[in-house]
Design a protein around this motif. Structure first.
Motif, short mmCIF file in Angstrom:
data_model
loop_
_atom_site.label_atom_id
_atom_site.label_comp_id
_atom_site.label_asym_id
_atom_site.label_seq_id
_atom_site.Cartn_x
_atom_site.Cartn_y
_atom_site.Cartn_z
N TYR A 113 49.05 43.13 60.80
CA TYR A 113 48.16 44.22 61.19
C TYR A 113 46.84 43.70 61.77
O TYR A 113 45.76 44.18 61.43
N GLY A 114 46.93 42.73 62.66
CA GLY A 114 45.74 42.23 63.33
C GLY A 114 44.64 41.86 62.34
O GLY A 114 44.87 41.09 61.40
N PRO A 115 43.42 42.40 62.53
CA PRO A 115 42.30 42.04 61.65
C PRO A 115 42.25 42.81 60.33
O PRO A 115 41.30 42.68 59.57
N SER A 116 43.26 43.62 60.04
CA SER A 116 43.22 44.51 58.88
C SER A 116 42.96 43.77 57.57
O SER A 116 42.09 44.16 56.78
N GLU A 117 43.72 42.70 57.30
CA GLU A 117 43.50 41.96 56.06
C GLU A 117 42.08 41.42 55.98
O GLU A 117 41.44 41.46 54.93
N ARG A 118 41.58 40.90 57.09
CA ARG A 118 40.24 40.30 57.09
C ARG A 118 39.16 41.36 56.84
O ARG A 118 38.16 41.10 56.16
N ILE A 119 39.35 42.57 57.39
CA ILE A 119 38.38 43.65 57.17
C ILE A 119 38.35 44.02 55.69
O ILE A 119 37.28 44.21 55.10
N ILE A 120 39.54 44.12 55.09
CA ILE A 120 39.59 44.42 53.65
C ILE A 120 38.93 43.30 52.85
O ILE A 120 38.17 43.56 51.91
N GLY A 121 39.22 42.07 53.21
CA GLY A 121 38.62 40.92 52.53
C GLY A 121 37.11 40.94 52.63
O GLY A 121 36.41 40.59 51.67
N GLU A 122 36.60 41.33 53.79
CA GLU A 122 35.14 41.40 53.96
C GLU A 122 34.54 42.45 53.04
O GLU A 122 33.48 42.24 52.43
N TYR A 123 35.23 43.60 52.92
CA TYR A 123 34.73 44.63 52.02
C TYR A 123 34.76 44.16 50.57
O TYR A 123 33.76 44.27 49.83
N LEU A 124 35.89 43.61 50.12
CA LEU A 124 36.02 43.19 48.72
C LEU A 124 35.03 42.09 48.36
O LEU A 124 34.48 42.06 47.25
N SER A 125 34.75 41.19 49.31
CA SER A 125 33.82 40.09 49.03
C SER A 125 32.38 40.58 48.95
O SER A 125 31.51 39.86 48.44
N SER A 126 32.12 41.80 49.46
CA SER A 126 30.77 42.35 49.38
C SER A 126 30.49 42.98 48.02
O SER A 126 29.34 43.32 47.71
N LEU A 127 31.53 43.13 47.20
CA LEU A 127 31.40 43.77 45.89
C LEU A 127 31.14 42.73 44.80
O LEU A 127 31.39 41.53 44.99
N SER A 128 30.70 43.20 43.66
CA SER A 128 30.61 42.33 42.50
C SER A 128 32.02 42.00 42.03
O SER A 128 32.97 42.75 42.32
N PRO A 129 32.20 40.89 41.31
CA PRO A 129 33.55 40.58 40.80
C PRO A 129 34.16 41.72 39.99
O PRO A 129 35.36 41.98 40.09
N GLU A 130 33.33 42.41 39.20
CA GLU A 130 33.83 43.51 38.38
C GLU A 130 34.32 44.66 39.25
O GLU A 130 35.41 45.21 39.02
N ALA A 131 33.53 45.02 40.28
CA ALA A 131 33.92 46.13 41.17
C ALA A 131 35.14 45.76 41.99
O ALA A 131 36.04 46.58 42.18
N SER A 132 35.19 44.52 42.46
CA SER A 132 36.33 44.08 43.26
C SER A 132 37.62 44.09 42.45
O SER A 132 38.70 44.42 42.97
N SER A 133 37.54 43.78 41.16
CA SER A 133 38.73 43.73 40.30
C SER A 133 39.34 45.11 40.09
O SER A 133 40.49 45.21 39.65
N LYS A 134 38.60 46.16 40.39
CA LYS A 134 39.10 47.52 40.24
C LYS A 134 39.82 48.02 41.48
O LYS A 134 40.31 49.16 41.50
N CYS A 135 39.87 47.19 42.51
CA CYS A 135 40.60 47.53 43.74
C CYS A 135 41.91 46.76 43.80
O CYS A 135 42.03 45.68 43.21
N GLN A 136 42.87 47.30 44.52
CA GLN A 136 44.18 46.67 44.66
C GLN A 136 44.56 46.64 46.15
O GLN A 136 44.25 47.57 46.89
N VAL A 137 45.24 45.58 46.54
CA VAL A 137 45.69 45.45 47.92
C VAL A 137 47.20 45.25 47.95
O VAL A 137 47.74 44.36 47.29
N LEU A 138 47.88 46.10 48.70
CA LEU A 138 49.30 45.93 48.96
C LEU A 138 49.42 45.36 50.37
O LEU A 138 49.12 46.04 51.35
N THR A 139 49.82 44.11 50.49
CA THR A 139 49.99 43.53 51.82
C THR A 139 51.48 43.27 52.06
O THR A 139 52.33 43.69 51.28
N LYS A 140 51.78 42.61 53.16
CA LYS A 140 53.20 42.42 53.52
C LYS A 140 53.45 41.01 54.03
O LYS A 140 52.56 40.35 54.57
#
Length: 390
Positions: A113-140
């Motif tokens: 999906y082109g830059p999709s994974e990287r965009i998600i990664g950029e968002y998750l890395s902007s969060l605190s470790p605690e907030a990021s741990s509450k998100c889930q990613v289904l990739t392929k």
């Protein structure tokens, strides 16, 4: 991964520049700027009273939100109307927070999906470790052409998984959904077993599949691959999972996470009462799901279905989109639905899905409407692979 075919060719589709736009955020801004502060306050109050999107367990230790933010729209080719486009750059990253605040903490993407994974990664890395741990990613992990020939090698599969980890800025992937393009190459079982080996090493929490039919899924299960999630197209327009897949998944305790439930907005109020010439085919989604309407019965049948859905929606004080998603969520083995998003304007509508349930009368009326069309008799994704629809 999709069949290229004319969009509702039998209806002489002639797209124009017209596109319906629904934006609760824009509506609130208009109300405030127009001096209608009472309306704006009322809208904010109603949004605050909506339920947070609930979760469903895939495996112990991995729960996903029952609405998943589909990120195919971040791959390019989905910009659509420029005024509402937030599929790239900072806007795409910023929009994730609005979904998370509504309880939509799970994001679906892919290595292709082109830059999709990287965009998600950029968002998750902007969060605190605690907030990021509450998100889930289904990739392929998707295999085409030469990659199918190499996928029987552990090093090749491992390299792909590590690349996704790098894009998502994570040491471990929550769920990897496996796609295989051509069944004539039988390496898919070996490739799936390599995913299982990487899971045993802690690189993957859960293994899923996407767009496999029942016989091939059974091959992998019988070989010992612990598949626990299955992403397939499933909607009021595409009921192919009912031809064996939902039953098999129930038997094997595999959770279904469908995409295409809103059919690129075709199963919303946006196209109710419209003619084919009113529709601007300006995204990949509209092109893809328009071809499904052609197979299912054409534009007139589709409008008849929307009329029934509109009646049901009125009864429950919701929109057609919520009825369409609710219908899928009430199907056997379904854990969540993936709703593709070009922006965050429909987040509150997604929350409304959990304000009602379809009763037996609703389901019976919808079933009558579906029966008047051309029901598919084929397995999941076989038509896209060159097979028949019915």
């Amino acid at each position: 991964m999709m069949r290229s075919s004319p969009i509702i060719a039998s209806q002489h589709w002639q797209p124009s520049r017209r596109q319906a736009i629904a934006s609760t955020t824009a509506a609130a801004a208009w109300a405030s700027s127009s001096g209608n502060k009472i309306m704006a306050s009322s809208a904010a109050t109603q949004a605050a009273e909506l339920p947070v999107v609930p979760t469903a367990e895939i495996i112990p230790g991995l729960e996903i939100s029952r609405v998943v933010k589909g990120c195919w729209q971040l791959s390019g080719g989905h910009a659509g109307d420029r005024a509402t486009d937030r599929t790239s750059g900072k806007a795409a990253v910023q929009d994730f927070q609005k979904f998370v605040e509504a309880g939509i903490t799970t994001f679906d993407t892919a290595d292709i999906y082109g830059p999709s994974e990287r965009i998600i990664g950029e968002y998750l890395s902007s969060l605190s470790p605690e907030a990021s741990s509450k998100c889930q990613v289904l990739t392929k992990f998707c295999c085409f052409g030469d990659s199918m020939r190499q996928a029987n090698k552990l090093d090749f599969v491992s390299k792909s998984i590590n690349n996704s980890c790098s894009n998502l800025k994570s040491d471990t992937l929550d769920c990897v959904q496996f796609y295989w393009h051509d069944y004539s190459n039988k390496n898919y079982v070996d490739a799936a077993l390599h995913l299982a080996e990487l899971q045993s090493k802690g690189k993957i929490k859960a293994i899923g599949v996407t767009n496999f039919d029942v016989p091939r899924l059974a091959e992998m299960i019988d070989a010992g691959v612990p598949v626990v999630e299955n992403q397939i197209q499933y909607s009021l327009l595409d009921t192919r999972p009912d031809n064996g897949m939902t039953k098999y998944c129930e038997e094997k305790n595999i959770r279904i996470v469908p995409y295409g439930t809103a059919a690129g907005r075709f199963l919303t109020d946006a196209y109710f009462g419209k003619k084919p010439a009113d529709v601007s085919v300006n995204t990949y989604s509209l092109s893809k799901y328009g071809s499904v309407i052609s197979q299912r019965g054409g534009w007139e049948w589709y409008q008849d279905l929307l009329r029934v859905l509109r009646d049901v929606a009125t009864k429950h004080n919701v929109d057609i989109a919520e009825v369409s998603s609710r219908w899928v969520l009430q199907r056997p083995a379904v854990a969540a639905v993936i709703l593709g998003a070009r922006n965050a304007s429909h987040v509150d509508q997604h929350r409304k899905i959990f304000t009602f349930e379809l009763d037996n009368d609703d389901l019976a009326k919808i079933e009558v409407a579906l029966d008047t069309g051309i029901k598919p008799t084929s397995d999941v994704y076989s038509w896209e692979r060159g097979g028949r629809w019915a």
